[in-house]
Design an enzyme around this catalytic site. Structure first.
Site, PDB file in Angstrom:
ATOM      1  N   THR A 101       0.159  -1.247  -0.728  1.00 22.29           N
ATOM      2  CA  THR A 101      -0.203  -0.115  -0.099  1.00 22.29           C
ATOM      3  C   THR A 101       0.783   1.426   0.256  1.00 22.29           C
ATOM      4  O   THR A 101       0.628   2.334  -0.082  1.00 22.29           O
ATOM      5  CB  THR A 101      -0.902   0.156   1.198  1.00 22.29           C
ATOM      6  OG1 THR A 101       0.470  -0.118   2.024  1.00 22.29           O
ATOM      7  CG2 THR A 101      -1.855  -0.854   0.788  1.00 22.29           C
ATOM      8  N   SER A 102       2.052   0.832  -0.042  1.00 18.58           N
ATOM      9  CA  SER A 102       2.952   2.073   0.443  1.00 18.58           C
ATOM     10  C   SER A 102       3.649   2.932  -1.213  1.00 18.58           C
ATOM     11  O   SER A 102       3.517   2.229  -2.611  1.00 18.58           O
ATOM     12  CB  SER A 102       4.385   1.348   0.177  1.00 18.58           C
ATOM     13  OG  SER A 102       5.192   2.299  -0.391  1.00 18.58           O
ATOM     14  N   CYS A 103       3.305   4.379  -1.336  1.00 21.13           N
ATOM     15  CA  CYS A 103       3.937   4.822  -2.303  1.00 21.13           C
ATOM     16  C   CYS A 103       4.864   5.217  -2.839  1.00 21.13           C
ATOM     17  O   CYS A 103       5.762   5.315  -3.826  1.00 21.13           O
ATOM     18  CB  CYS A 103       3.153   6.500  -2.702  1.00 21.13           C
ATOM     19  SG  CYS A 103       1.625   6.592  -2.305  1.00 21.13           S
ATOM     20  N   ILE A 104       6.060   4.434  -1.575  1.00 22.13           N
ATOM     21  CA  ILE A 104       7.284   4.909  -1.765  1.00 22.13           C
ATOM     22  C   ILE A 104       8.399   3.553  -2.568  1.00 22.13           C
ATOM     23  O   ILE A 104       7.964   2.623  -1.244  1.00 22.13           O
ATOM     24  CB  ILE A 104       8.179   5.247  -1.171  1.00 22.13           C
ATOM     25  CG1 ILE A 104       7.828   6.994  -1.263  1.00 22.13           C
ATOM     26  CG2 ILE A 104       9.606   6.141  -1.467  1.00 22.13           C
ATOM     27  CD1 ILE A 104       7.308   7.970   0.221  1.00 22.13           C
TER      28      ILE A 104
ATOM     29  N   ASN B  41       8.863   8.043  -9.889  1.00 20.42           N
ATOM     30  CA  ASN B  41       9.469   6.198  -8.425  1.00 20.42           C
ATOM     31  C   ASN B  41       8.424   5.109  -8.624  1.00 20.42           C
ATOM     32  O   ASN B  41       8.276   4.886  -8.841  1.00 20.42           O
ATOM     33  CB  ASN B  41       9.802   7.117  -7.710  1.00 20.42           C
ATOM     34  CG  ASN B  41      10.074   5.892  -6.726  1.00 20.42           C
ATOM     35  OD1 ASN B  41      11.219   5.273  -6.881  1.00 20.42           O
ATOM     36  ND2 ASN B  41       9.508   5.675  -5.355  1.00 20.42           N
TER      37      ASN B  41
END
Lengths: 104, 176
Positions: A101-104, B41
């Site tokens: 669920t992370s964007c990075i 990114n």
């Protein structure tokens, strides 16, 4: 959704996009089969990453590629080489953990 | 007949995932540069071919001297609030040192969410195969040289060259 893995003949619960819903149902055979579907042949290095992801998920820590890059197992560049076009998505899928669920 | 038609339509619908994004960053505030970096990114992580073009004040985001000390504007920013949600008085934002302090606080909060500093973020993008470019016109205007830029910058190119990189029918240009 229930998915049956051909080789192992195990029935596991998966989400609509193919992530295992219960990470305890995972085993290495399943990992190999999911990886095969993604066109990835698993090596020991892959499993080091996979085990790291599973440990962190069990510890309820949020995962990012940056964190994996700092784990000492692989650099971010190597992570991309191991799981082309999906460093976190594909590795999570193979590791039998929920979709990141992370964007990075 | 109608049902048949409906069925046929269903079959025809084909997903056309994005294959390439070309992102332009023309502003140099902390939030503008990070918007570009997060989107770039994110695209690389999804396996989408990614080109990033830094121009005008956006060049601060790839200039060695400036990239890790970007500021967010504390004046003229109606969304700026103090911790607890109290509005941030514009006059306070204009005091010396306030912008630096607020920007430092923002960076700290971002670090807590595992958002890397700009130099590391650029490395992450190129590690995944994304490519970073600087705009020739803006470089000339700000009297910069290739050596002033992050080592992750592939090249200094013209807008024409940038458009050439944007070919393909599943390509999107994003201006942040």
């Amino acid at each position: 959704m229930i998915k049956t893995f051909c080789k192992t003949q195990v029935e596991v619960k998966v989400s609509e996009d193919g992530y295992l819903e219960d990470m305890s149902q995972w085993n290495e055979e399943i990992a190999h089969e999911i990886a095969g579907e993604l066109g990835i042949e698993l090596t020991d290095k892959h499993f080091e990453v996979i085990n790291y992801l599973r440990e962190k998920t069990e510890a309820k820590e949020a995962l990012t590629i940056r964190k994996v890059g700092k784990s000492g197992i692989v650099s971010i560049k190597e992570l991309y080489q191991l799981f082309p076009k999906g460093p976190l998505k594909f590795s999570s899928k193979i590791a039998g953990i929920p979709k990141p669920t992370s964007c990075i | 007949m109608e049902t048949q038609e409906a069925n046929t339509k269903k079959v025809v619908v084909e997903k056309k995932p994005l294959e390439k994004v070309c992102i332009i960053c023309a502003k140099g505030s902390l939030e503008d540069v990070y918007a570009t970096l997060v989107m770039a990114n994110g695209a690389v992580m999804e396996g989408i071919e990614t080109n990033v073009f830094f121009t005008f004040f956006g060049l601060d985001g790839i200039t060695k001297k400036q990239m890790n000390r970007l500021h967010t504007a504390t004046t003229g920013n109606p969304a700026m609030r103090m911790p607890g949600g109290i509005p941030f008085p514009t006059m306070l934002g204009g005091l010396p040192g306030v912008e630096t302090a607020v920007s430092g606080m923002m960076r700290k909060q971002m670090e807590e969410l595992d958002m890397p500093p700009v130099d590391e973020f650029l490395e992450m993008i190129t590690a995944g195969g994304g490519t970073i470019y600087a705009c020739k016109l803006a470089i000339d205007m700000f009297k910069l040289e290739k050596k002033d830029l992050s080592d992750e910058v592939e090249d200094i190119i013209t807008i024409g060259q940038f458009y050439e990189l944007c070919d393909g029918d599943r390509t999107q240009i994003i201006f942040t």
